[in-house]
Scaffold this motif. Sequence first.
Motif, PDB file in Angstrom:
ATOM      1  N   LEU A 364      -4.197  51.081 -20.711  1.00  0.00           N
ATOM      2  CA  LEU A 364      -3.810  52.216 -19.608  1.00  0.00           C
ATOM      3  C   LEU A 364      -2.509  52.411 -19.815  1.00  0.00           C
ATOM      4  CD1 LEU A 364      -5.651  50.969 -16.676  1.00  0.00           C
ATOM      5  CD2 LEU A 364      -6.355  52.803 -18.147  1.00  0.00           C
ATOM      6  N   ARG A 365      -1.574  51.432 -20.068  1.00  0.00           N
ATOM      7  CA  ARG A 365      -0.042  51.846 -20.302  1.00  0.00           C
ATOM      8  C   ARG A 365       0.198  52.552 -21.538  1.00  0.00           C
ATOM      9  NH1 ARG A 365       1.006  46.254 -18.861  1.00  0.00           N
ATOM     10  NH2 ARG A 365       1.796  45.633 -20.997  1.00  0.00           N
ATOM     11  N   PHE A 366      -0.594  52.209 -22.514  1.00  0.00           N
ATOM     12  CA  PHE A 366      -0.257  52.886 -24.008  1.00  0.00           C
ATOM     13  C   PHE A 366      -0.702  54.316 -23.655  1.00  0.00           C
ATOM     14  CE2 PHE A 366      -1.432  53.894 -28.241  1.00  0.00           C
ATOM     15  CZ  PHE A 366      -0.409  53.558 -29.204  1.00  0.00           C
ATOM     16  N   ALA A 368      -0.830  56.052 -20.910  1.00  0.00           N
ATOM     17  CA  ALA A 368       0.088  57.020 -20.237  1.00  0.00           C
ATOM     18  C   ALA A 368       1.326  57.196 -20.750  1.00  0.00           C
ATOM     19  CB  ALA A 368       0.530  55.842 -18.953  1.00  0.00           C
ATOM     20  N   LYS A 369       1.898  56.491 -21.918  1.00  0.00           N
ATOM     21  CA  LYS A 369       2.757  57.129 -22.914  1.00  0.00           C
ATOM     22  C   LYS A 369       2.557  58.202 -23.576  1.00  0.00           C
ATOM     23  CE  LYS A 369       5.021  52.568 -22.754  1.00  0.00           C
ATOM     24  NZ  LYS A 369       5.362  51.378 -23.929  1.00  0.00           N
ATOM     25  N   CYS A 370       1.178  58.132 -24.161  1.00  0.00           N
ATOM     26  CA  CYS A 370       0.712  59.330 -25.098  1.00  0.00           C
ATOM     27  C   CYS A 370       0.644  60.401 -24.355  1.00  0.00           C
ATOM     28  CB  CYS A 370      -0.521  58.692 -25.750  1.00  0.00           C
ATOM     29  SG  CYS A 370      -0.280  57.390 -26.843  1.00  0.00           S
ATOM     30  N   CYS A 371       0.248  60.449 -22.948  1.00  0.00           N
ATOM     31  CA  CYS A 371       0.181  61.722 -22.059  1.00  0.00           C
ATOM     32  C   CYS A 371       1.555  62.201 -22.102  1.00  0.00           C
ATOM     33  CB  CYS A 371      -0.480  61.223 -20.968  1.00  0.00           C
ATOM     34  SG  CYS A 371      -2.127  60.722 -20.923  1.00  0.00           S
TER      35      CYS A 371
END
Length: 371
Positions: A364-366, A368-371
């Motif tokens: 989920l953190r990864f 969120a960064k890609c978004c």
Amino acid sequence: MRINQPQLIDSTLREGEQTPSVAFTDQDKHKIIQGLCRIGVDEIELGIASPLNTYLPNLVKEAKKITAGSCRLSLWCRCKAEDIAFAATCFPDLLALSIPVSDPHIQERLGKDRDWISKTLTASLQQAWAAGIPAVSVGMEDASRADTDFLVATAKIAQQHGATRIRLADTVGICSPARMTRLVQTMKEAVSLPVAVHCHNDFGMATANSIAALEAGADSLDATVLGLGERAGNCRLEEVIGYLALVLGEQRYHPEFLPELCQLVAESAGRDIAENHPLVGSAIFTCESGLHQHGLTVNPDMYEPYAPERVGGTRRLRFGEKTGARAIQLQLHKAGLRLDEMQIKDLVHRIRSGGQVLNQEQLLRFAAKCC
């Protein structure tokens, strides 16, 4: 197939302690007995009745306090007069006499003949009853390699002289489930006594043979925690408890306590538990494959035979080079993250090419960064 009221005999403190370099302390033994009671085993074999094992009278006494009558307490014993006499001073609930029935054991190991076996068994049973032992089982060593006619004849002698159970030993683990089925059926047709089996794991079939024995009409089976025992070990208690409780619905057994008991025995025996060990391995509910993750997300029954919490486990999903777009998209949707097709494709590429494996929180953190 329905199995009628199986009885589980745990032999961790007897057969299990015969494992090379394994020696349980008194404290270990008390804790193991407590753990076996919590799981619901029907009988605990506490050790080998021999005048050399001076600790046994006290162990039986302490075990009776711990179990408070919740399960039977037994001792294994050779058909030797001095051992039977010692066993009587320990006051077990049951004495499990053992005698070889295959010609190689009788002739080459003991230097005796079949007639000696018959006479010795008769005398041993008579001595046990005279000593006031309340129940006596007769274990037939190397039954899977014995002449069938002699095996049956010996069982009939045991029944004639009051034995309360026959125990068939696959001493070198050569049975297959089909062969074990025939052996049990032969014995059930020959005598009216309860039949137990003691299976070794030399070809990896001890648990399968034990379950096949129950399906063929056997009344009980031996097992040890983690399959401890001579050579490749024995039928694993955790496997049969799991199968009987989680597949066949036997409610008398409590598989949720298996991890704690297995860890206790592993530490006491100086053994490691493989992460993929059935029922108690740390990684058996960890999944990285995209196909399986998709199925688990839709319905866990697709790829799990029982819920992880039934054995004190937790499902863990991992995301790496084996994980596809559908599995990742489902996880993101569950967390309320909506990525378009191109974003998902890019995210999958980054994950699969990154050489790392992410847990759900890291995913989920990864994302969120890609978004």
